[in-house]
Design a protein around this motif. Structure first.
Motif, PDB file in Angstrom:
ATOM      1  N   GLU A 132     -18.318  -2.935  48.707  1.00 28.98           N
ATOM      2  CA  GLU A 132     -17.124  -3.158  49.522  1.00 28.98           C
ATOM      3  C   GLU A 132     -15.855  -2.794  48.773  1.00 28.98           C
ATOM      4  OE1 GLU A 132     -17.296  -7.228  50.649  1.00 28.98           O
ATOM      5  OE2 GLU A 132     -18.918  -6.941  52.118  1.00 28.98           O
ATOM      6  N   ARG A 133     -15.825  -3.020  47.461  1.00 30.40           N
ATOM      7  CA  ARG A 133     -14.639  -2.745  46.654  1.00 30.40           C
ATOM      8  C   ARG A 133     -14.560  -1.303  46.186  1.00 30.40           C
ATOM      9  NH1 ARG A 133     -14.278  -4.852  41.825  1.00 30.40           N
ATOM     10  NH2 ARG A 133     -11.993  -4.929  41.864  1.00 30.40           N
ATOM     11  N   LEU A 134     -15.623  -0.553  46.358  1.00 31.44           N
ATOM     12  CA  LEU A 134     -15.718   0.765  45.740  1.00 31.44           C
ATOM     13  C   LEU A 134     -14.792   1.823  46.353  1.00 31.44           C
ATOM     14  CD1 LEU A 134     -17.272   1.936  43.389  1.00 31.44           C
ATOM     15  CD2 LEU A 134     -19.082   2.626  44.980  1.00 31.44           C
ATOM     16  N   PRO A 135     -14.687   1.963  47.672  1.00 32.15           N
ATOM     17  CA  PRO A 135     -13.849   3.033  48.241  1.00 32.15           C
ATOM     18  C   PRO A 135     -12.402   2.957  47.760  1.00 32.15           C
ATOM     19  CG  PRO A 135     -15.240   2.076  49.939  1.00 32.15           C
ATOM     20  CD  PRO A 135     -15.381   1.200  48.733  1.00 32.15           C
ATOM     21  N   GLY A 136     -11.894   4.074  47.277  1.00 29.38           N
ATOM     22  CA  GLY A 136     -10.506   4.150  46.833  1.00 29.38           C
ATOM     23  C   GLY A 136     -10.264   3.679  45.411  1.00 29.38           C
TER      24      GLY A 136
ATOM     25  N   LYS B  84     -11.643 -14.601  38.976  1.00 24.89           N
ATOM     26  CA  LYS B  84     -12.385 -15.707  39.568  1.00 24.89           C
ATOM     27  C   LYS B  84     -12.219 -15.757  41.084  1.00 24.89           C
ATOM     28  CE  LYS B  84      -8.873 -19.359  39.063  1.00 24.89           C
ATOM     29  NZ  LYS B  84      -8.609 -20.691  38.468  1.00 24.89           N
ATOM     30  N   TYR B  85     -11.253 -15.021  41.607  1.00 21.89           N
ATOM     31  CA  TYR B  85     -11.031 -14.979  43.049  1.00 21.89           C
ATOM     32  C   TYR B  85     -11.946 -13.986  43.751  1.00 21.89           C
ATOM     33  CZ  TYR B  85      -6.908 -17.587  41.698  1.00 21.89           C
ATOM     34  OH  TYR B  85      -6.071 -18.536  41.167  1.00 21.89           O
ATOM     35  N   LEU B  86     -12.677 -13.199  42.986  1.00 20.90           N
ATOM     36  CA  LEU B  86     -13.630 -12.261  43.565  1.00 20.90           C
ATOM     37  C   LEU B  86     -15.048 -12.802  43.382  1.00 20.90           C
ATOM     38  CD1 LEU B  86     -12.170  -8.845  42.329  1.00 20.90           C
ATOM     39  CD2 LEU B  86     -11.910  -9.918  44.578  1.00 20.90           C
ATOM     40  N   PRO B  87     -15.880 -12.696  44.412  1.00 21.28           N
ATOM     41  CA  PRO B  87     -17.208 -13.318  44.338  1.00 21.28           C
ATOM     42  C   PRO B  87     -18.188 -12.617  43.413  1.00 21.28           C
ATOM     43  CG  PRO B  87     -16.955 -12.163  46.424  1.00 21.28           C
ATOM     44  CD  PRO B  87     -15.610 -12.145  45.749  1.00 21.28           C
ATOM     45  N   PHE B  88     -17.945 -11.335  43.060  1.00 24.12           N
ATOM     46  CA  PHE B  88     -18.933 -10.618  42.252  1.00 24.12           C
ATOM     47  C   PHE B  88     -19.237 -11.345  40.953  1.00 24.12           C
ATOM     48  CE2 PHE B  88     -20.268  -7.728  38.933  1.00 24.12           C
ATOM     49  CZ  PHE B  88     -21.310  -7.048  39.536  1.00 24.12           C
ATOM     50  N   GLN B  89     -18.201 -11.769  40.227  1.00 19.73           N
ATOM     51  CA  GLN B  89     -18.427 -12.402  38.929  1.00 19.73           C
ATOM     52  C   GLN B  89     -19.192 -13.718  39.063  1.00 19.73           C
ATOM     53  OE1 GLN B  89     -16.687 -15.450  38.189  1.00 19.73           O
ATOM     54  NE2 GLN B  89     -15.758 -15.422  40.221  1.00 19.73           N
ATOM     55  N   ARG B  90     -19.036 -14.375  40.218  1.00 18.89           N
ATOM     56  CA  ARG B  90     -19.742 -15.636  40.418  1.00 18.89           C
ATOM     57  C   ARG B  90     -21.235 -15.383  40.638  1.00 18.89           C
ATOM     58  NH1 ARG B  90     -16.146 -17.615  42.993  1.00 18.89           N
ATOM     59  NH2 ARG B  90     -16.692 -16.860  45.081  1.00 18.89           N
ATOM     60  N   TYR B  91     -21.574 -14.364  41.435  1.00 17.46           N
ATOM     61  CA  TYR B  91     -22.989 -14.015  41.598  1.00 17.46           C
ATOM     62  C   TYR B  91     -23.598 -13.630  40.250  1.00 17.46           C
ATOM     63  CZ  TYR B  91     -21.965 -13.816  46.623  1.00 17.46           C
ATOM     64  OH  TYR B  91     -21.590 -14.119  47.904  1.00 17.46           O
ATOM     65  N   TYR B  92     -22.826 -12.872  39.471  1.00 21.94           N
ATOM     66  CA  TYR B  92     -23.304 -12.431  38.157  1.00 21.94           C
ATOM     67  C   TYR B  92     -23.568 -13.624  37.244  1.00 21.94           C
ATOM     68  CZ  TYR B  92     -22.955 -10.360  33.461  1.00 21.94           C
ATOM     69  OH  TYR B  92     -23.172  -9.997  32.157  1.00 21.94           O
ATOM     70  N   ARG B  93     -22.588 -14.521  37.145  1.00 19.69           N
ATOM     71  CA  ARG B  93     -22.732 -15.684  36.261  1.00 19.69           C
ATOM     72  C   ARG B  93     -23.832 -16.622  36.732  1.00 19.69           C
ATOM     73  NH1 ARG B  93     -19.129 -19.090  36.563  1.00 19.69           N
ATOM     74  NH2 ARG B  93     -17.730 -18.221  38.151  1.00 19.69           N
ATOM     75  N   ASP B  94     -23.865 -16.870  38.045  1.00 22.08           N
ATOM     76  CA  ASP B  94     -24.858 -17.804  38.565  1.00 22.08           C
ATOM     77  C   ASP B  94     -26.272 -17.271  38.385  1.00 22.08           C
ATOM     78  OD1 ASP B  94     -22.735 -19.359  39.299  1.00 22.08           O
ATOM     79  OD2 ASP B  94     -22.987 -19.136  41.458  1.00 22.08           O
ATOM     80  N   LEU B  95     -26.459 -15.977  38.593  1.00 21.22           N
ATOM     81  CA  LEU B  95     -27.790 -15.403  38.450  1.00 21.22           C
ATOM     82  C   LEU B  95     -28.272 -15.481  37.001  1.00 21.22           C
ATOM     83  CD1 LEU B  95     -28.927 -12.238  40.365  1.00 21.22           C
ATOM     84  CD2 LEU B  95     -29.989 -12.944  38.246  1.00 21.22           C
ATOM     85  N   LEU B  96     -27.386 -15.154  36.074  1.00 20.24           N
ATOM     86  CA  LEU B  96     -27.759 -15.243  34.664  1.00 20.24           C
ATOM     87  C   LEU B  96     -28.042 -16.688  34.261  1.00 20.24           C
ATOM     88  CD1 LEU B  96     -26.884 -12.269  34.548  1.00 20.24           C
ATOM     89  CD2 LEU B  96     -25.728 -12.765  32.388  1.00 20.24           C
ATOM     90  N   ALA B  97     -27.236 -17.612  34.765  1.00 14.79           N
ATOM     91  CA  ALA B  97     -27.426 -19.018  34.411  1.00 14.79           C
ATOM     92  C   ALA B  97     -28.764 -19.528  34.921  1.00 14.79           C
ATOM     93  CB  ALA B  97     -26.278 -19.861  34.974  1.00 14.79           C
ATOM     94  N   LEU B  98     -29.074 -19.252  36.168  1.00 12.78           N
ATOM     95  CA  LEU B  98     -30.314 -19.760  36.753  1.00 12.78           C
ATOM     96  C   LEU B  98     -31.549 -19.064  36.185  1.00 12.78           C
ATOM     97  CD1 LEU B  98     -29.203 -20.248  40.466  1.00 12.78           C
ATOM     98  CD2 LEU B  98     -29.589 -22.009  38.725  1.00 12.78           C
ATOM     99  N   SER B  99     -31.356 -17.899  35.552  1.00 15.68           N
ATOM    100  CA  SER B  99     -32.485 -17.209  34.916  1.00 15.68           C
ATOM    101  C   SER B  99     -32.972 -17.934  33.667  1.00 15.68           C
ATOM    102  CB  SER B  99     -32.092 -15.768  34.550  1.00 15.68           C
ATOM    103  OG  SER B  99     -31.803 -15.023  35.710  1.00 15.68           O
ATOM    104  N   THR B 100     -32.200 -18.920  33.210  1.00 17.20           N
ATOM    105  CA  THR B 100     -32.620 -19.700  32.043  1.00 17.20           C
ATOM    106  C   THR B 100     -33.436 -20.930  32.447  1.00 17.20           C
ATOM    107  OG1 THR B 100     -30.620 -21.088  31.999  1.00 17.20           O
ATOM    108  CG2 THR B 100     -30.522 -18.989  30.822  1.00 17.20           C
TER     109      THR B 100
ATOM    110  N   ALA C  55     -12.694  -4.192  34.967  1.00 20.51           N
ATOM    111  CA  ALA C  55     -12.145  -5.470  34.513  1.00 20.51           C
ATOM    112  C   ALA C  55     -11.665  -6.336  35.662  1.00 20.51           C
ATOM    113  CB  ALA C  55     -11.005  -5.215  33.529  1.00 20.51           C
ATOM    114  N   SER C  56     -11.228  -5.720  36.757  1.00 17.15           N
ATOM    115  CA  SER C  56     -10.712  -6.507  37.876  1.00 17.15           C
ATOM    116  C   SER C  56     -11.791  -7.387  38.493  1.00 17.15           C
ATOM    117  CB  SER C  56     -10.123  -5.589  38.945  1.00 17.15           C
ATOM    118  OG  SER C  56     -11.109  -4.696  39.449  1.00 17.15           O
ATOM    119  N   ALA C  57     -13.060  -6.990  38.347  1.00 16.00           N
ATOM    120  CA  ALA C  57     -14.158  -7.783  38.913  1.00 16.00           C
ATOM    121  C   ALA C  57     -14.340  -9.105  38.191  1.00 16.00           C
ATOM    122  CB  ALA C  57     -15.453  -6.983  38.863  1.00 16.00           C
ATOM    123  N   LEU C  58     -13.666  -9.294  37.045  1.00 16.59           N
ATOM    124  CA  LEU C  58     -13.751 -10.548  36.314  1.00 16.59           C
ATOM    125  C   LEU C  58     -12.913 -11.646  36.959  1.00 16.59           C
ATOM    126  CD1 LEU C  58     -13.405  -9.179  32.663  1.00 16.59           C
ATOM    127  CD2 LEU C  58     -15.502  -9.898  33.813  1.00 16.59           C
TER     128      LEU C  58
END
Length: 391
Positions: free
Chosen positions: A255-259, A348-364, A343-346
């Motif tokens: 969704e963020r990719l165009p432009g 906290k107002y964007l959901p991508f970083q939350r999916y990334y962090r949550d997935l890594l956390a739950l993988s433990t 860097a903008s994907a970091l």
């Protein structure tokens, strides 16, 4: 179309309609360290908390593939909400292993949220008509929104031997500590619950052996096709959260990719860069491969249940191994995307970083860790004893 099919479709559509709101509420869940009440209300209205409740109590009692589809869709909105829902739904199914009297208490409303802590960090002392329960249980996912809690404890017998039991208690009888301060899966509110000399009637306590086999003697059997193997059932439902989060991460990335340009380069459209194309395709295919693995073992477990059979030890080990592989694949997929998200994907107002962090956390998670799961599967493949009761 059968009644089960219509119910499953209705729940799935309602959850799908809720995904944008669940996603929007992700930041609040992160910051308050517990999912918003609105998320719970949306799932309640959709019928999620009736998924595993027997029909004789007014539940939907849907088969495993339909439950997994719903839990995956929830994770597209919010991983923490899906992980909590996995806990509530799978542990509610565990209540069907208890005597009818217990089921009548827990399932009285037809919709129920049951949390659980399965590391035996409590002690249950036999007394007249029941047990006295004392202990602390960490990582108790969903405890802040649960009606009941299923807690593992040890009973010491006169000969000095110990037996693991599962005590089912109202959440209102427990103390919940404010100790969930983590960098991933923050919204699960997986705090520590505790009890001190709490009386639990005998009909709300079953042994670990009973939970892993046929359930309590004399209980009313669940509907045909709903007698699953406990560990593989929990594993199959849990994998849904990982896959759903990975699908969501890919969605919001695209969704963020165009432009979007590439900073400090002459590329004004990241979509034109071959590395982006390669990483996106690889991530999409890894997610598809994980979904295919999941569908395969979910189909196996449902087929066994429909036939009134339990999966073999080899099949249970395969489920563990394939689940671990699926989690590893989606973890790699989101990591691949993260390296080109910018860097903008970091934010906290964007959901991508939350999916990334949550997935890594739950993988433990101990039961879901790819390394641990593959070890169990590998031991069986090479002809060794799995050396674990968690099959």
């Amino acid at each position: 179309m059968g009644e089960h099919d219509e119910s499953a479709r209705a729940v799935l559509e309602a959850v799908r309609d809720s995904v944008p709101q669940l996603r929007e509420n992700g930041l609040e869940a992160d910051e308050r360290r517990w999912i918003p009440e609105q998320n719970i209300d949306l799932l309640e209205k959709a019928g999620v908390f009736s998924l595993a409740v027997p029909r004789r109590f007014g539940g939907l009692d849907l088969p495993l593939p339909d439950q997994v589809a719903v839990l995956t869709e929830i994770a597209r909105g919010c991983g923490s909400t899906s992980w909590s829902a996995v806990a509530w739904v799978s542990t509610a199914w565990m209540v069907t292993l208890y005597p009818d009297k217990t089921q009548e208490e827990v399932f009285a409303g037809g919709s129920v949220r049951v949390s659980g802590a399965f590391t035996p960090t409590g002690k249950a002392v036999p007394v007249e008509s029941g047990y006295r329960l004392t202990g602390k249980w960490r990582f108790n996912t969903g405890c802040r929104g649960a009606h009941w809690d299923l807690l593992a404890a040890l009973v010491e017998h006169p000969d000095g031997s110990e037996e693991e039991v599962f005590a089912l208690v109202p959440m209102s009888d427990l103390t919940i500590a404010d100790d969930w301060h983590v960098t991933g899966a923050s919204g699960t509110g997986s705090s520590t619950t505790s009890a001190e000399d709490l009386f639990v009637p005998a009909h709300r306590v079953i042994s670990g052996e009973v939970a892993l086999t046929d359930g309590a003697p004399g209980r009313t059997p669940t509907a045909k096709g709903r007698e699953y193997s406990l560990i593989t059932y929990v594993v199959a439902e849990s994998v849904a959260t990982y896959i759903g989060m990975a699908k969501a991460a890919l969605e919001v990335f695209l969704e963020r990719l165009p432009g979007r340009g590439l900073a400090y380069t002459s590329w004004t459209d990241q979509r034109q860069h071959p590395l982006t194309q390669h990483r996106v395709a690889l991530a999409a295919n890894k997610i598809t491969a994980a979904e295919t693995l999941s569908a395969s073992f979910v189909e196996l477990l449902q087929r066994r249940a429909d036939a009134g059979e339990q999966p073999t030890i080899e099949e249970r080990a395969t489920v563990r191994g394939q689940a671990g592989t699926a989690i590893q694949l989606v973890k790699e997929a989101v990591q691949d995307l993260q390296t080109i998200a910018g860097a903008s994907a970091l934010s906290k107002y964007l959901p991508f970083q939350r999916y990334y962090r949550d997935l890594l956390a739950l993988s433990t998670h101990g039961l879901m860790s790819p390394d641990m799961s593959l070890e169990v599967h590998g031991r069986v493949l090479v002809g060794l004893d799995p050396e674990t009761p968690f099959l």
